[in-house]
Design an enzyme around this catalytic site. Structure first.
Site, PDB file in Angstrom:
ATOM      1  CG  MET A   1      -2.012   1.018   1.268  1.00  0.00           C
ATOM      2  SD  MET A   1      -2.979   1.267  -0.232  1.00  0.00           S
ATOM      3  CE  MET A   1      -3.931  -0.244  -0.323  1.00  0.00           C
ATOM      4  N   GLY A   2       1.658   1.396  -1.065  1.00  0.00           N
ATOM      5  CA  GLY A   2       2.451   2.624  -1.226  1.00  0.00           C
ATOM      6  C   GLY A   2       1.665   3.590  -2.090  1.00  0.00           C
ATOM      7  NE  ARG A   3       5.635   7.237  -4.557  1.00  0.00           N
ATOM      8  CZ  ARG A   3       6.754   7.424  -3.873  1.00  0.00           C
ATOM      9  NH1 ARG A   3       6.867   8.429  -3.066  1.00  0.00           N
ATOM     10  NH2 ARG A   3       7.770   6.602  -4.008  1.00  0.00           N
TER      11      ARG A   3
ATOM     12  CB  THR B   1       1.416  -2.957 -12.559  1.00  0.00           C
ATOM     13  OG1 THR B   1       0.882  -2.684 -11.265  1.00  0.00           O
ATOM     14  CG2 THR B   1       0.296  -3.202 -13.541  1.00  0.00           C
TER      15      THR B   1
ATOM     16  NE  ARG C   1      11.313  -3.501 -11.201  1.00  0.00           N
ATOM     17  CZ  ARG C   1      10.744  -2.372 -11.645  1.00  0.00           C
ATOM     18  NH1 ARG C   1       9.505  -2.378 -12.113  1.00  0.00           N
ATOM     19  NH2 ARG C   1      11.423  -1.245 -11.626  1.00  0.00           N
TER      20      ARG C   1
ATOM     21  CD  GLU D   1       9.710  -7.101 -17.401  1.00  0.00           C
ATOM     22  OE1 GLU D   1      10.273  -6.108 -17.899  1.00  0.00           O
ATOM     23  OE2 GLU D   1       8.930  -7.031 -16.453  1.00  0.00           O
TER      24      GLU D   1
ATOM     25  CG  HIS E   1       7.889  -3.296 -17.425  1.00  0.00           C
ATOM     26  ND1 HIS E   1       8.893  -3.889 -16.706  1.00  0.00           N
ATOM     27  CD2 HIS E   1       7.476  -2.251 -16.642  1.00  0.00           C
ATOM     28  CE1 HIS E   1       9.085  -3.248 -15.565  1.00  0.00           C
ATOM     29  NE2 HIS E   1       8.233  -2.250 -15.496  1.00  0.00           N
TER      30      HIS E   1
ATOM     31  CB  ALA F   1       2.049  -0.125 -15.686  1.00  0.00           C
TER      32      ALA F   1
END
Ligand code: DGY
Length: 322
Positions: free
Chosen positions: A154-156, A236, A238, A267, A286, A288
């Site tokens: 629950m970061g930015r 979204t 890693r 990737e 990749h 997003a």
């Protein structure tokens, strides 16, 4: 004399011009990242490095750059850089937080909608000529509106996704190493739960954690087994946070409804990867944070960090500070 820098990819024009006006810059113009040999060779005499998440900046590379003062990563994530080693050498490391938050949350939401409502599968089916008529039982998916979203990290970006989910009347639960203040939980309308509870009660699970030793394969067979059969997994953050083999088995055996990944390990996924054979799997390359405005802002911040480091100033966005 202008300070020498190495830039590992072409950037938006304005950002490049700022670099060129202050620095003696070597710019890697390839579409693919510079090879290890290229990187080792080009870093030898530079004071500044502007790199991407696709460049592995490890101890060997750092020890090959005796004049290096600053590493500016064009990404919010910096798991590609050995921060401990850089700090030991007194090299400042910068990243690009904040500016890509909303763009990335938009994309995570788009992946959730696409998977739940089988958008990509539907598109593929129309293009392949399988659409014959409207049918009451074809392409049935799951409602996003009113369902439960579990957010890991629950970061930015996690909280930006939670705000979007509120507009869809979703119940939002979250798990993080650090619990948010009660005030923030109330404001966002989110509930802190254990990882086990999140896994076993969510209809959608979206990953927004950093990649660390602890989060590598955080989602493996055991965790996938706990998920509900209608669950959709979104990533979204890693790729290595999810064990792809376990994910393939869970999707193939329909233990969960679907998965949508913007990040994978490795990737890109090799074309013969079993995940690519599955209809209930959505994958994007990749992207997003890939809006025109956001990529311009990311480049601007990366240049701010680079120039500050070259001048011996504190970086405006030092990696690992928030
Ligand atoms: C990042 O910044 O870490 C994303 O993965 C790419 O924008």
């Amino acid at each position: 004399m202008k300070p020498k820098v190495y830039v590992t990819r072409l950037l938006p024009e304005e950002a490049l011009n700022r670099i060129l006006s202050y620095c003696d810059a070597r710019i890697w113009k390839g579409d693919l990242p510079p090879s290890r040999t290229e990187l080792l060779e080009n870093i030898k005499d530079v004071e500044g490095l502007l790199c991407l998440l696709t460049d592995k900046i490890d101890a060997e590379l750092i020890s090959n750059a005796p004049k290096l003062k600053v590493i500016s990563n064009l990404a919010v994530g910096f798991d590609n850089i050995d921060l401990v080693e850089a700090r030991k050498r007194g090299i400042q490391v910068g990243n690009t937080p904040g500016v890509l938050t909303e763009t990335t949350a938009d994309f995570a939401f788009a992946l959730m909608m696409a998977s739940a409502r089988r958008l990509v599968e539907g598109d593929r089916s129309v293009r392949a000529g399988y659409w014959k008529t409207w049918g009451p039982l074809i392409f049935l998916g799951h409602d996003v509106f009113g369902s439960t979203l579990g957010i890991i990290g629950m970061g930015r970006i996690g909280s930006a996704l939670a705000r979007r989910a509120k507009g869809f009347n979703m119940k939002v639960v979250y798990y993080d190493l650090y619990r948010q203040e009660e005030k923030m939980e109330k404001e966002l309308g989110i509930e802190y739960v254990t990882l086990e509870r999140l896994l076993s009660t969510s209809d959608f699970i979206s990953i927004h954690a950093n990649l660390t030793k602890e989060t590598t394969h955080l989602i493996s067979k055991k965790e996938l087994d706990m998920m509900k059969p209608n669950c959709v997994l979104l990533n979204t953050a890693r790729g290595a946070i999810v064990d792809n083999i376990a994910l393939y088995e869970a999707l193939e055996e329909k233990k969960i409804f679907g998965a949508a990944l913007d990040v994978t390990d490795p990737e890109p996924l090799p074309m013969d990867h079993p995940l690519l054979t599955l209809e209930n799997f959505v994958v994007t390359p990749h992207i997003a944070s890939a809006s025109i405005k956001t990529r311009e802002k990311m480049a601007e911040i990366a240049v701010d960090n680079l120039l500050a480091g070259l001048k011996g100033e504190k970086l405006p966005y030092p990696a690992g500070s928030s």
